[in-house]
Design an enzyme around this catalytic site. Structure first.
Site, PDB file in Angstrom:
ATOM      1  N   GLY A 368       0.826  -1.203   0.000  1.00 48.37           N
ATOM      2  CA  GLY A 368       0.000   0.000   0.000  1.00 48.37           C
ATOM      3  C   GLY A 368       0.853   1.243   0.000  1.00 48.37           C
ATOM      4  O   GLY A 368       2.075   1.189   0.202  1.00 48.37           O
ATOM      5  N   SER A 369       0.220   2.356  -0.235  1.00 52.12           N
ATOM      6  CA  SER A 369       0.937   3.625  -0.269  1.00 52.12           C
ATOM      7  C   SER A 369       1.413   3.998   1.133  1.00 52.12           C
ATOM      8  O   SER A 369       0.905   3.480   2.136  1.00 52.12           O
ATOM      9  CB  SER A 369       0.036   4.721  -0.839  1.00 52.12           C
ATOM     10  N   PRO A 370       2.369   4.900   1.238  1.00 53.69           N
ATOM     11  CA  PRO A 370       2.884   5.280   2.563  1.00 53.69           C
ATOM     12  C   PRO A 370       1.806   5.911   3.439  1.00 53.69           C
ATOM     13  O   PRO A 370       0.967   6.681   2.971  1.00 53.69           O
ATOM     14  CB  PRO A 370       3.996   6.286   2.235  1.00 53.69           C
ATOM     15  N   THR A 372      -0.593   4.363   5.228  1.00 51.44           N
ATOM     16  CA  THR A 372      -1.901   3.716   5.313  1.00 51.44           C
ATOM     17  C   THR A 372      -2.047   2.827   6.539  1.00 51.44           C
ATOM     18  O   THR A 372      -3.154   2.367   6.825  1.00 51.44           O
ATOM     19  CB  THR A 372      -2.145   2.874   4.048  1.00 51.44           C
ATOM     20  N   THR A 375       2.635  -0.737   9.119  1.00 50.17           N
ATOM     21  CA  THR A 375       3.412  -1.017  10.330  1.00 50.17           C
ATOM     22  C   THR A 375       2.512  -1.041  11.562  1.00 50.17           C
ATOM     23  O   THR A 375       2.755  -1.806  12.506  1.00 50.17           O
ATOM     24  CB  THR A 375       4.514   0.032  10.487  1.00 50.17           C
ATOM     25  N   GLU A 602     -16.448   7.331 -13.594  1.00 53.03           N
ATOM     26  CA  GLU A 602     -16.545   5.996 -13.011  1.00 53.03           C
ATOM     27  C   GLU A 602     -17.982   5.487 -13.050  1.00 53.03           C
ATOM     28  O   GLU A 602     -18.206   4.280 -13.197  1.00 53.03           O
ATOM     29  CB  GLU A 602     -16.024   6.010 -11.572  1.00 53.03           C
ATOM     30  N   HIS A 605     -18.578   3.805 -16.427  1.00 53.77           N
ATOM     31  CA  HIS A 605     -18.106   2.418 -16.464  1.00 53.77           C
ATOM     32  C   HIS A 605     -19.088   1.492 -15.755  1.00 53.77           C
ATOM     33  O   HIS A 605     -19.396   0.386 -16.244  1.00 53.77           O
ATOM     34  CB  HIS A 605     -16.733   2.312 -15.783  1.00 53.77           C
ATOM     35  N   ASP A 679      -8.093   3.845 -20.554  1.00 54.22           N
ATOM     36  CA  ASP A 679      -9.219   3.062 -21.071  1.00 54.22           C
ATOM     37  C   ASP A 679      -9.092   2.860 -22.577  1.00 54.22           C
ATOM     38  O   ASP A 679      -9.337   1.757 -23.085  1.00 54.22           O
ATOM     39  CB  ASP A 679     -10.534   3.768 -20.746  1.00 54.22           C
TER      40      ASP A 679
END
Length: 784
Positions: A368-370, A372, A375, A602, A605, A679
Site C-alpha cells: 500500500g501507499s505510505p 496507510t 506497520t 466511473e 463504467h 481506457d
C-alpha cells in the site's frame, strides 16, 4: 666450528684448571683484511694463512671438576690471573682482598668463567649451530681447507680453496700462495693475481719514478710461469714481454668483490621487510577487529557485536502500556484487519483450523501507499498474538561487510525456530527483496538466504513471516510467490467512513468543542491517509495550545486542514479581499469539477457494466485516487474462466468506452479530459487482439496474423480495429442516453460516499431501472 674459533671469540682468562691444548693464534694481518669492504676472514683461516696446514690437535681429556682452593692458593691464582690476563687490579688491592678473606670470590668467578669457556668450546666444536644460514659459508670454507691440506699436490683443490678464500680475505690468498708448499695451476695463479689487485699489492711490482724502482712485474710473471710449467695444463702465457703478448689489467670495482655479501644482505633485508609487513598486517587486523568490536558496545548494533546478529524480540511486559497496540487501535482498513485477525485466531486456537485440514500461512505481504497503516497493523498483531514476535527492518541486514546480511537472516530464523510458533516481521522488505541484479552480489546473498529460510529444503513449521513495503512491483518474483508469501494484503487509503473512524480515534483522548463535526471533516479530506489525519489532529492541538484554548475547536481543525492541503500562509504578501475570494472560488471550482468529472467517469463504467450482457459483475467503485488513476471500478468474474467468448470481449470494449462517453454526454465533447487514455489503450489492445489473434473479424477472417504482417494486411487490421472501437463507442453512447438517470444517481452517490460496493450500487440504481429516458429539460434540472 673448531676450538680455535672459540679461543678467538673469548679473550683468554686465567683458570684454576690446567689449560687445554690450543692452536697458535693467527697474526693480526691475517685476522683483519686491509680493505674495509671485505668480509672478515673466518676464524679457522687465520692460523691457516700464517702458518700453513697444521695437523689437527688431539683432544685433551676433560679435567676433573675443580675444587675450591685455600686462601694461599687463591692468592697465587689471583696473581697469575693478573699477570696472564692483563688485568688492571693492583697488587695492593689483591692483598687487601686476601686479608679480608674474599679471595674465594675471585677463585669462584675464575672457575665459572673457565667452565663457561669450556662449554662454549664444546658447543662451537660440535654441529649444534650448523643449521644457521650464516654458519654455512664457514662450513664450506672449512671443508675446502681440509681437502686442500689433505691433498697438497692436487692443484684443482688448491685453486678451489684460493677461489673461495678470495671472497673473504685476499691477503690470506697471497700468503698461502707465497708459501710454495702447495701445487698450483693457471687458475691458482689467476686467483693470486686477483688478490694482488684487490689488495693493491700489484703496485710493488710496477715502476716508481720517485724512488727510481724499475718494474719487476715481468719477472713475477716469469716466475709464475715456471711454477705452473710442470702441471698438466694449458701453456701459460707470458704477458707484458712484447707487443704481441700485452698485459691486460682489469680494474675491478671494490663493490663487485662483495657480490656474495650483497646477496646475503639483500636476502636479509627481504626477510626483514617481509617480517615487518607481516607484523604490520597482524597489528592492523587486530586493531580493525578491536575497532569493529567497539562498534557493538552497549546500545549499539555494530558488526562486531553479538547483539548485532541477534534479532529483536518484542517484550510486552517491559513496554509502556500506551505503546502496546491492538486491533482496536487500527481504523480505516477493515478488510486488511479482518484477514490479519484470522491469522491471530489461528495462532491462538490452531485446532479450530487444523481439524479441517487448514494450514498456517507461511507469509503475509502488506502493500500500500505510505501512511496507510501497514506497520501499525504489524504492531497490532504483536499486541494481539500470544506468540513471540521478532522484527527487523530491511535496511538492518546489510552493512559495509559482505556476508553480514545473510548471517543476520540465519540468526533471525534460528531464534524464531527455537520459539515456534512465532511471527517474524520485516519492515520495508524492498531494501533486501528487490529484483536481483548482476552487479549486486552482496544483496543477492541476503535475498537467497531469505528465500531458503522461508521455503527451502528445511521446512520452518510454525513461523509466519510478515513483511511490509510501499513498492511491491520491484520485489523479486521468487519472494512473492505462493509458498513464501501466500497472502498479499493491500492496505488502501481510508474512505469517508474510515477517515471518520480514524479522526474519532485520535480525538477521543483530547478535549473537543461541541462545534466540531467529525463527519464533515472526513468528507472534506479526500485522499488523506491515517498519517495525514494524525498530523491534522496534532497541528490543530498545537494551534489550540498556542492560542491558549481549553478545547479543540472547528477553527483549529480547519486551519490544520488548510495548512496540509495548501501549505503555510504567506502573511507578508498583501492580497486584496477580491483576490482572496477569486482564488478561493477557483480552488473550490477546480476541486469540485475534478471530483464531479471523476464521479461521472466511473459511473459511466459502472452503468455500462450493469446493463451489458457478458460483462463481469462489479465489485467496487471509488473516486479515491489509486496509483495513477483518479478513480476506479473493479470487476471480478463470478467463476474461473478457461475461454472467453466474443460477446464477453465486446462487453469489455463497451465498459472501457463508458467513462469517455459519460464525460462527453455530461460535459460536452470539448470538455473531454485525458483521464480516459488508459481506457482507450486497453480497448485498442483488446480490439487488436480480437482481430489479429482470435479471428473475430469478418473483414480479416479466421486468420492468426504474425507479429510483423505485410503493409496491406496491417492496414486492413488497423481499419478493422477502428471499426470495432467506433461500434463500441456508438453502443455505449446509446446505452448511457437510455440510462442517464442511473448515471446521475450513481455519480451523486459516489460524490457523497466516495466508495461504493456492489450491493450499494445496485441499491442506488435499482429505483431507476424501469423509468424512461430523461428529457432535455429534466437533464438540465438534474445537472443543476
Amino acid at each position: 666450528m673448531s676450538a680455535l674459533q672459540a679461543s678467538l671469540l673469548l679473550r683468554p682468562l686465567p683458570s684454576p684448571l690446567p689449560p687445554r691444548r690450543r692452536l697458535p693464534l693467527p697474526s693480526s694481518s691475517a685476522s683483519f683484511p686491509r680493505a674495509g669492504h671485505h668480509r672478515r676472514l673466518p676464524l679457522p683461516l687465520r692460523a691457516l694463512a700464517s702458518e700453513g696446514p697444521q695437523p689437527a690437535p688431539s683432544p685433551a681429556p676433560d679435567p676433573p671438576p675443580p675444587e675450591l682452593p685455600a686462601a694461599p692458593e687463591a692468592e697465587e691464582v689471583v696473581g697469575t690471573a693478573a699477570a696472564e690476563g692483563g688485568g688492571k687490579v693492583e697488587e695492593e688491592e689483591l692483598e687487601d682482598l686476601v686479608e679480608k678473606g674474599r679471595a674465594w670470590v675471585l677463585a669462584l668467578a675464575a672457575a665459572v668463567v673457565a667452565a663457561a669457556r669450556r662449554f662454549f668450546d664444546w658447543v662451537v666444536s660440535g654441529d649444534w649451530m650448523s643449521w644457521w644460514p650464516f654458519w654455512r659459508p664457514d662450513r664450506r670454507l672449512q671443508r675446502l681447507i681440509d681437502d686442500a691440506d689433505a691433498n697438497p699436490a692436487d692443484p684443482a683443490k688448491q685453486s678451489a680453496l684460493l677461489h673461495e678464500l678470495n671472497k673473504f680475505s685476499p691477503e690470506d690468498v697471497i700468503k698461502r700462495f707465497e708459501q710454495r708448499s702447495h701445487a698450483v695451476d693457471s687458475r691458482g695463479v689467476a686467483e693470486y693475481l686477483r688478490a694482488l689487485i684487490l689488495t693493491n699489492g700489484i703496485a710493488d711490482y710496477l715502476p716508481d719514478e720517485q724512488s727510481g724502482r724499475s718494474a719487476s712485474l715481468p719477472a713475477l710473471l716469469q716466475e709464475l710461469k715456471q711454477r705452473v710449467s710442470g702441471n698438466e695444463d694449458k701453456p701459460f702465457m707470458n704477458p707484458g714481454i712484447s707487443e704481441k703478448q700485452p698485459l691486460h689489467v682489469v680494474m675491478v670495482d671494490p663493490k663487485a668483490t662483495g657480490r656474495s655479501t650483497r646477496f646475503a644482505q639483500e636476502i636479509f633485508s627481504t626477510v626483514l621487510f617481509t617480517i615487518a609487513v607481516g607484523l604490520m598486517w597482524v597489528m592492523g587486523a587486530a586493531a580493525l577487529q578491536k575497532y569493529i568490536g567497539s562498534l557493538g558496545g552497549i546500545g549499539a548494533s555494530g558488526v562486531g557485536s553479538s547483539s548485532s546478529y541477534s534479532p529483536k524480540e518484542l517484550n510486552k511486559d517491559i513496554m509502556p502500556e500506551k505503546n502496546v497496540k491492538t486491533f482496536k487501535d487500527v481504523k480505516g482498513c477493515d478488510d486488511a484487519k479482518k484477514e490479519l485477525e484470522e491469522v491471530v485466531e489461528y495462532l491462538k486456537n490452531p485446532s479450530k483450523f487444523t481439524r479441517l485440514g487448514g494450514k498456517l500461512p507461511k507469509g503475509i505481504l502488506l502493500t500500500g501507499s505510505p501512511g496507510t497503516g501497514k506497520t501499525l497493523l504489524a504492531k497490532a498483531i504483536a499486541g494481539e498474538a500470544g506468540v513471540p514476535f521478532f522484527y527487523r527492518a530491511g535496511s538492518e541486514f546489510e552493512e559495509m561487510f559482505v556476508g553480514v546480511g545473510a548471517r543476520r537472516v540465519r540468526s533471525l530464523f534460528q531464534a524464531a525456530k527455537k520459539k515456534a510458533p512465532c511471527i517474524v516481521f520485516i519492515d520495508e522488505i524492498d531494501a533486501v527483496g528487490s529484483t536481483r541484479k548482476q552487479w549486486e552480489g552482496h544483496t543477492k546473498k541476503t535475498l537467497h538466504q531469505l528465500l531458503v529460510e522461508m521455503d527451502g529444503f528445511e521446512q520452518n513449521e510454525g513461523i509466519i513471516v510478515m513483511a511490509a513495503t510501499n513498492l511491491p512491483d520491484i520485489l523479486d518474483p521468487a519472494l512473492t510467490r505462493p509458498g513464501r508469501f501466500d497472502r498479499h494484503i493491500v492496505v488502501p487509503n481510508p474512505d469517508v467512513r474510515g477517515r471518520q473512524e480514524i479522526l474519532e480515534l485520535y480525538l477521543q483522548d483530547k478535549p473537543v468543542s461541541s462545534d466540531v463535526d467529525v463527519n464533515a471533516i472526513a468528507r472534506s479530506t479526500p485522499g488523506f491517509n491515517g498519517a495525514d489525519l494524525a498530523n491534522l489532529v496534532n497541528i490543530a492541538a498545537i494551534k489550540a495550545a498556542v492560542e491558549g484554548a481549553d478545547k479543540l475547536a472547528a477553527a483549529q481543525l480547519e486551519f490544520a486542514k488548510d495548512r496540509i492541503i495548501m501549505g503555510t500562509e504567506r502573511k507578508s504578501m498583501f492580497i486584496s479581499d477580491e483576490s482572496k475570494k477569486a482564488c478561493l472560488f477557483k480552488l473550490l471550482y477546480f476541486i469540485l469539477r475534478e471530483l464531479i468529472l471523476t464521479a461521472y467517469h466511473e459511473s459511466g463504467h459502472a452503468i455500462v457494466a450493469l446493463n451489458t450482457q457478458g460483462a463481469h459483475p462489479i465489485h467496487k467503485a471509488t473516486i479515491l485516487p489509486r496509483g495513477s488513476a483518479l478513480g476506479m471500478v473493479t470487476q471480478l468474474p463470478s467463476q474461473d474462466e478457461t475461454s472467453i467468448s466474443k460477446k464477453q470481449l465486446l462487453a469489455r470494449l463497451d465498459v472501457c468506452m463508458g467513462g469517455r462517453v459519460a464525460e462527453e454526454l455530461i460535459f460536452g465533447e470539448d470538455n473531454v479530459t485525458t483521464g480516459a487514455r488508459n481506457d482507450l489503450h486497453t480497448a485498442t489492445e483488446l480490439a487488436q487482439y480480437m482481430v489479429s489473434n482470435c479471428g473475430m473479424s469478418d473483414a480479416i477472417g479466421p486468420v492468426h496474423v504474425k507479429e510483423r504482417p505485410s503493409v496491406e494486411m496491417q492496414s486492413r487490421i488497423d481499419a478493422e480495429v477502428v471499426k470495432l472501437l467506433r461500434e463500441a463507442y456508438g453502443r455505449v453512447k446509446r446505452l448511457l442516453k437510455k440510462h442517464e438517470k442511473q448515471l446521475h444517481a450513481l455519480a451523486n452517490a459516489l460524490l457523497e460516499r466516495e466508495t461504493l460496493t456492489a450491493d450499494e450500487i445496485n441499491k442506488v440504481v435499482h429505483p431507476y431501472q424501469e423509468e424512461p429516458q430523461l428529457s432535455f429539460q429534466e437533464e438540465d434540472f438534474a445537472l443543476t
